[in-house]
Design a protein around this motif. Structure first.
Motif, short mmCIF file in Angstrom:
data_model
loop_
_atom_site.label_atom_id
_atom_site.label_comp_id
_atom_site.label_asym_id
_atom_site.label_seq_id
_atom_site.Cartn_x
_atom_site.Cartn_y
_atom_site.Cartn_z
N ARG A 1 0.83 -1.21 0.00
CA ARG A 1 0.00 0.00 0.00
C ARG A 1 0.86 1.26 0.00
N LEU A 2 1.97 1.26 0.73
CA LEU A 2 2.86 2.41 0.74
C LEU A 2 3.50 2.61 -0.64
N TYR A 3 3.88 1.52 -1.27
CA TYR A 3 4.50 1.61 -2.59
C TYR A 3 3.49 2.12 -3.62
N ASP A 4 2.27 1.60 -3.57
CA ASP A 4 1.23 2.06 -4.48
C ASP A 4 1.02 3.56 -4.38
N ARG A 5 1.12 4.07 -3.16
CA ARG A 5 0.81 5.48 -2.90
C ARG A 5 2.06 6.36 -2.92
N GLU A 6 3.20 5.77 -3.25
CA GLU A 6 4.47 6.50 -3.37
C GLU A 6 4.83 7.24 -2.10
N VAL A 7 4.65 6.60 -0.95
CA VAL A 7 4.98 7.21 0.34
C VAL A 7 6.41 6.80 0.73
N PRO A 8 7.35 7.73 0.77
CA PRO A 8 8.72 7.37 1.14
C PRO A 8 8.80 6.88 2.58
N VAL A 9 9.77 6.00 2.83
CA VAL A 9 9.92 5.39 4.15
C VAL A 9 11.34 5.64 4.65
N LEU A 10 11.46 6.37 5.75
CA LEU A 10 12.74 6.67 6.38
C LEU A 10 12.84 5.85 7.66
N ALA A 11 13.97 5.18 7.86
CA ALA A 11 14.03 4.25 8.98
C ALA A 11 15.39 4.24 9.65
N SER A 12 15.37 3.91 10.94
CA SER A 12 16.58 3.59 11.69
C SER A 12 16.52 2.12 12.08
N GLY A 13 17.67 1.58 12.47
CA GLY A 13 17.72 0.17 12.83
C GLY A 13 18.36 -0.65 11.74
N LEU A 14 17.81 -1.82 11.46
CA LEU A 14 18.36 -2.71 10.44
C LEU A 14 17.90 -2.31 9.04
N PRO A 15 18.71 -2.57 8.02
CA PRO A 15 18.26 -2.33 6.64
C PRO A 15 17.13 -3.28 6.28
N PHE A 16 16.34 -2.90 5.29
CA PHE A 16 15.15 -3.67 4.96
C PHE A 16 15.46 -5.07 4.42
N ASP A 17 16.64 -5.28 3.86
CA ASP A 17 16.94 -6.63 3.37
C ASP A 17 17.25 -7.61 4.49
N GLN A 18 17.17 -7.14 5.74
CA GLN A 18 17.36 -8.03 6.88
C GLN A 18 16.07 -8.20 7.69
N LEU A 19 14.94 -7.80 7.11
CA LEU A 19 13.67 -7.91 7.82
C LEU A 19 13.24 -9.36 8.03
N PHE A 20 13.49 -10.20 7.02
CA PHE A 20 12.93 -11.56 7.02
C PHE A 20 14.05 -12.58 7.19
N SER A 21 13.77 -13.60 7.95
CA SER A 21 14.76 -14.63 8.23
C SER A 21 15.04 -15.47 6.98
N GLU A 22 16.15 -16.19 7.00
CA GLU A 22 16.48 -17.10 5.89
C GLU A 22 15.38 -18.14 5.71
N GLU A 23 14.81 -18.59 6.82
CA GLU A 23 13.73 -19.58 6.73
C GLU A 23 12.54 -19.01 5.98
N MET A 24 12.19 -17.75 6.27
CA MET A 24 11.08 -17.10 5.56
C MET A 24 11.40 -16.94 4.08
N LEU A 25 12.62 -16.50 3.77
CA LEU A 25 12.99 -16.24 2.39
C LEU A 25 13.12 -17.51 1.58
N ASN A 26 13.22 -18.63 2.24
CA ASN A 26 13.29 -19.91 1.53
C ASN A 26 11.98 -20.68 1.60
N GLY A 27 10.96 -20.10 2.21
CA GLY A 27 9.69 -20.80 2.41
C GLY A 27 8.66 -20.49 1.34
N GLY A 28 7.44 -20.91 1.60
CA GLY A 28 6.37 -20.81 0.62
C GLY A 28 5.93 -19.40 0.29
N TYR A 29 6.18 -18.45 1.20
CA TYR A 29 5.75 -17.07 0.96
C TYR A 29 6.91 -16.19 0.49
N ARG A 30 7.98 -16.79 0.04
CA ARG A 30 9.18 -16.03 -0.26
C ARG A 30 8.96 -14.98 -1.34
#
Length: 368
Positions: free
Chosen positions: A315-344
């Motif tokens: 929904r944020l991407y559809d609406r072109e809403v920029p996202v500014l964040a602190s903490g971990l980068p977005f490519d570390q949001l999901f575990s290896e198990e998630m990225l290798n699973g059925g919803y990858r």
């Protein structure tokens, strides 16, 4: 409240505090779900002429040619007799025989090859008034059935010339059967169909695209679809610099106070809040936002939470809403198990889109 120093390059921060997603609990009436089934703001102005095919990928140019012809063939009277319907389709005439040949196209390809651009261009190019065309994601379509009920949804959409479904999801058997049954009813009513989904990441480069999976899952509808393979790399990252690293919590907070229409939320708290808001309302959750600022981004703790975050990212991407964040980068949001699973495929899409929105947010902290 005292004035707080702004982020570098901005003036003093206003007295008003930022918005918060965590205090929003929108209620969305069913008629809004129907009226909003149009291409999202990001794709308001796209057309076939604004799609720039990769010169190294002939399939992209071919897809434009085929879709332009498909749109042109949708002119004239509706297969069930034409004429504008009531809001929920009452009073419709008895369907006439559906035209022979494919009544649908399926855009098959990986992430960021422009499938949604092409799907929205098809919607815009189809010669029918907007009230007779519908555009939504697979999730939004299932949410519509949940809000209206199956029969009412059939009545509502059966008077349409075209239904476009973005991000058709093959990983939930129940929803797939539900939508497949719905599409069968709509095809019988003469509605033309168009759909996209993503190749599973593990199949990229192997010449095994998702069309076989798609056509198998929709079973009896497969004869109604022509599959168009669209090769290419993710345009969101094609030739672009690496996504910006997360900022400090102080930078994100100052930017949230300096930017009009920005929200500011603690990421773990936002994830908890999403569990209390139905995903069909996530679009309304972002109403009026010009930027989303998040502090303390952490790995998503479980799959249910991850899937809710995917919907919000869409929904944020559809609406072109920029996202500014602190903490971990977005490519570390999901575990290896998630990225290798059925919803990858969903998680890779979310990473791609959030990374693009993070790049869009650089100006909040580093004004040009």
């Amino acid at each position: 409240m005292p004035t707080i120093p702004a982020a570098p390059g901005f003036g003093p921060i206003a007295d008003a505090t930022p918005l918060s997603l965590c205090v929003r609990e929108p209620r969305v009436p069913a008629d809004r779900l129907v009226s909003e089934m149009v291409p999202p703001p990001r794709f308001d102005s796209v057309r076939f002429g604004t799609y720039i095919p990769d010169p190294n990928q002939a399939s992209q140019t071919e897809a434009v040619r085929v879709l332009e012809g498909f749109a042109g063939g949708l002119g004239g009277a509706h297969a069930v007799g034409g004429g504008k319907r009531g809001f929920f389709g009452f009073g419709k005439v008895k369907p006439s025989k559906v035209p022979a040949g494919p009544r649908g196209v399926y855009l098959d390809g990986g992430y960021g090859v422009g499938k949604t651009h092409l799907l929205a261009s098809l919607w815009h190019a189809t010669p029918a008034e907007p009230a007779l065309k519908a555009f939504g994601t697979f999730v939004e379509l299932t949410n519509l059935v949940g809000a209206l009920g199956f029969q009412k949804t059939v009545q509502t959409l059966s008077g349409h010339r075209l239904l476009c479904i973005d991000e058709f999801e093959l990983d939930d058997p129940g929803d797939t059967v539900l939508v497949s049954t719905l599409l069968g009813k709509l095809v019988d009513a003469g509605v033309a169909l168009a759909a996209t989904s993503n190749t599973l990441p593990g199949k990229l480069g192997e010449g095994r695209f998702a069309s076989a999976d798609f056509l198998r899952e929709i079973q009896g509808l497969s004869a109604h679809f022509r599959a168009l393979r669209i090769d290419g790399e993710d345009y969101r990252h094609r030739g672009l610099p690496q996504a910006p690293a997360p900022y400090s919590e102080e930078q994100v907070t100052k930017a949230a106070y300096a930017a009009e229409g920005a929200s500011l939320d603690d990421f773990p708290r936002l994830l908890d809040h999403l569990a209390r808001v139905h995903p069909s309302r996530y679009g309304a959750l972002t109403d009026g936002l010009e930027a989303v600022c998040l502090t303390d981004v952490q790995p998503v703790p479980d799959q249910s939470t991850a899937l809710r975050l995917v919907v919000l990212a869409d929904r944020l991407y559809d609406r072109e809403v920029p996202v500014l964040a602190s903490g971990l980068p977005f490519d570390q949001l999901f575990s290896e198990e998630m990225l290798n699973g059925g919803y990858r495929k969903k998680y890779f899409r979310a990473i791609s889109r959030l990374t693009a929105l993070a790049r869009d947010a650089k100006g909040l902290v580093e004004p040009s």
